[in-house]
Design an enzyme around this catalytic site. Structure first.
Site, PDB file in Angstrom:
ATOM      1  N   LYS A 155       0.826  -1.216   0.000  1.00  0.00           N
ATOM      2  CA  LYS A 155       0.000   0.000   0.000  1.00  0.00           C
ATOM      3  C   LYS A 155       0.861   1.268   0.000  1.00  0.00           C
ATOM      4  CE  LYS A 155      -3.941  -2.348   0.818  1.00  0.00           C
ATOM      5  NZ  LYS A 155      -3.604  -3.778   0.970  1.00  0.00           N
TER       6      LYS A 155
HETATM    7  C1  LIG Z   1      -4.324  -4.936   0.596  1.00  0.00           C
HETATM    8  C2  LIG Z   1      -3.551  -6.180   0.570  1.00  0.00           C
HETATM    9  C3  LIG Z   1      -3.864  -7.223  -0.316  1.00  0.00           C
HETATM   10  C4  LIG Z   1      -5.048  -7.163  -1.254  1.00  0.00           C
HETATM   11  O1  LIG Z   1      -4.878  -6.163  -2.220  1.00  0.00           O
HETATM   12  P1  LIG Z   1      -6.139  -5.631  -3.061  1.00  0.00           P
HETATM   13  O2  LIG Z   1      -5.597  -4.522  -3.861  1.00  0.00           O
HETATM   14  O3  LIG Z   1      -7.134  -5.174  -2.027  1.00  0.00           O
HETATM   15  O4  LIG Z   1      -6.650  -6.764  -3.844  1.00  0.00           O
HETATM   16  C5  LIG Z   1      -3.023  -8.341  -0.345  1.00  0.00           C
HETATM   17  N1  LIG Z   1      -1.980  -8.444   0.486  1.00  0.00           N
HETATM   18  C6  LIG Z   1      -1.662  -7.475   1.370  1.00  0.00           C
HETATM   19  C7  LIG Z   1      -0.501  -7.663   2.271  1.00  0.00           C
HETATM   20  C8  LIG Z   1      -2.425  -6.303   1.441  1.00  0.00           C
HETATM   21  O5  LIG Z   1      -2.085  -5.355   2.310  1.00  0.00           O
END
Ligand SMILES: *Cc1c(COP(=O)(O)O)cnc(C)c1O
Length: 496
Positions: free
Chosen positions: A113
């Site tokens: 993120k």
């Molecule tokens: C947010 C997240 C996901 C999922 O990603 P999306 O974009 O919501 O599909 C997978 N793994 C981790 C560690 C995340 O933080």
């Protein structure tokens, strides 16, 4: 200039800057680009000569209408600097022949993120100045664990913004929780809810539609905005690293330029995998997109049947950031695969809201499965994958990445597809030390920091410094609320 429209109303035509400032369309739809800039073979070769920042400028330059070249360059420079602990920003690691992990967790909060949320504050504040006469942006975030901390870290101390995060109290790892509750800064708020991520996301989406709240904020020169992946400013930066990974493969001589690669993504809200699909639309040579779910396998079933149905139990798993039943970004894909049929998208989303399900037409299902392969991984297989990957490669994959790796392996065995494959490694294993140790040794000490130390010893590598630093930090945010009370809690945190 690329124009953006709403998935629920093709009559909307706005710039990327406006889309980022607004977050979500007033009709409840998400903003999508009407066309995409394309990199041909020469364009891809051109990218190879650049570093991460250069690639980000090139990829985002074509997408982010309403921003000047200078806006983008300054934002990219600020976002991908010293706060990353690897000069490649998102290094690509070869796990075995033809299989690569794209490590997306080298940023300040140790999850992918950060890639978007280190950039978004710079884009958003510029967008607000351009399109919303410099209004103060009140950013509301629903998090399944990682977005919350990444948004807090990105927006803390950013003038003209404040950020309020809602997370499921019982639905995140203890390190994830500590990361959020210890956040400093005087423009941040955090609230744990007695509910799951879907409850938080639904409430936040409703807050965006609350006209009375909007009017009250408006009087004070403030406006709501979103840092969830419903905001285009979250998705666009993620497209960059798929181009970056492709260039890294070509640079290492692992592929010829033009050769198609598969991309496997552990998926929750369908944002990260959708970014890969946009990269494909921009000319990246991609074969299959492998959509990996945990035990909350609503997407696996959707890809198999064409029916999206959330009438099912919600499981809290060891990959909490994927514990989601309502994958918001799927709406963007549906808009594209129906050739921009906003009425069809509307009726599917109404179906979801009123009957908890919808079904796509056969033609859409066909287009979907031509490109996407789905699969899921239960808790036992996830733990086994963590253990086996460490035994075979001395490499620690976090539980989310393990889900991606497992589903990818099963896809390759099932289909005999031998294309080279990039698996998105979405979080540092140290964010999930308890689950890692349980998978690796069958037991874990009760104390969080004892777990971290044990994982360091076992894994033979050090934890990210920001996680080590949590130990000395006071917990500043202890507010909690029932899921029925999120509206009141949001008003209190916003001070209106
Ligand atoms: C947010 C997240 C996901 C999922 O990603 P999306 O974009 O919501 O599909 C997978 N793994 C981790 C560690 C995340 O933080």
């Amino acid at each position: 200039m690329i124009s953006y429209r709403s998935t629920r109303d093709n009559g909307v035509h706005i710039s990327a800057a406006q889309a980022i400032a607004r977050g979500i369309s007033a009709d409840g739809g998400l903003f999508v680009p009407e066309t995409l800039p394309r990199f041909d073979a020469a364009g891809l070769e051109g990218l190879r000569a650049l570093d991460y920042k250069g690639r980000a400028r090139a990829v985002l330059g074509g997408l982010l209408s309403g921003f000047s070249e200078e806006d983008i360059a300054e934002s990219v420079d600020a976002a991908y600097g010293e706060q990353w602990d690897d000069p490649a920003v998102t290094p690509l690691v070869r796990l075995s022949s033809g299989l690569y992990l794209l490590e997306l967790w080298h940023g300040p909060t140790s999850a992918f993120k950060d890639i978007a949320l280190q950039l978004l504050p710079h884009l958003l504040t510029r967008a607000m100045t351009k399109t919303a006469s410099g209004k103060h942006a009140d950013i509301l975030v629903a998090t399944s664990g990682d977005t919350g901390k990444a948004a807090l870290a990105g927006f803390a101390g950013v003038a003209g913004t404040s950020v309020t995060v809602f997370y499921p109290r019982e639905g995140v790892s203890r390190i994830q929780k500590l990361q959020m509750t210890t956040q400093s800064g005087n423009n941040v708020g955090v609230c744990g809810i007695d509910g799951n991520f879907d409850d938080a996301q639904t409430a936040v989406k409703k807050l965006f539609g609350d006209k009375a709240l909007a009017a009250e904020l408006e009087c004070k020169g403030r406006t709501l905005s979103s840092a969830n992946s419903i905001n285009w400013g979250r998705l666009a930066p993620q497209i960059v690293y798929y181009f970056h990974a492709y260039c890294a493969l070509a640079d290492a001589g692992e592929i010829q330029t033009g050769e198609a690669v598969n991309i496997a993504v552990p998926t929750g809200n369908f944002g990260n995998i959708l970014a890969a699909w946009y990269a494909l639309g921009m000319g990246l040579p991609v074969g299959k997109l492998i959509c990996a779910s945990n035990r909350n396998r609503v997407l696996t079933d959707f890809l198999a049947t064409g029916v999206y149905d959330i009438r099912r139990p919600f499981y809290a798993t060891t990959s909490p950031s994927m514990d989601i039943l309502i994958s918001s970004n799927l709406e963007r894909l549906l808009h594209a695969l129906t050739d921009g049929d906003d009425r069809a998208v509307n009726s599917m989303m109404i179906g979801l809201a009123t009957h908890c399900r919808y079904e796509v037409p056969e033609a859409v299902k066909e287009r979907l499965t031509q490109r996407f392969a789905g699969g899921f991984c239960d808790e036992t297989d996830c733990a086994a994958t963590i253990r086996e990957t460490f035994a075979e490669h001395s490499y620690l994959v976090d539980p989310h990445t393990a889900v991606g790796l497992r589903v990818c392996g099963e896809y390759m065995r099932r289909t005999g597809d031998t294309a080279k494959t990039i698996v998105a490694a979405t979080a540092s294993p140290f964010k999930f030390a308890g689950s890692m140790l349980a998978a690796l040794t069958g037991k874990a000490p009760a104390d969080d920091f004892a777990q971290l130390a044990e994982l360091e010893r076992l894994g033979g590598r050090s934890m990210p410094p920001a996680i080590a630093a949590l130990r000395g930090l006071p917990e500043r945010h202890t507010k909690t609320c029932r899921k029925e009370d999120i509206f009141a809690a949001a008003r209190e945190l916003l001070g209106v």
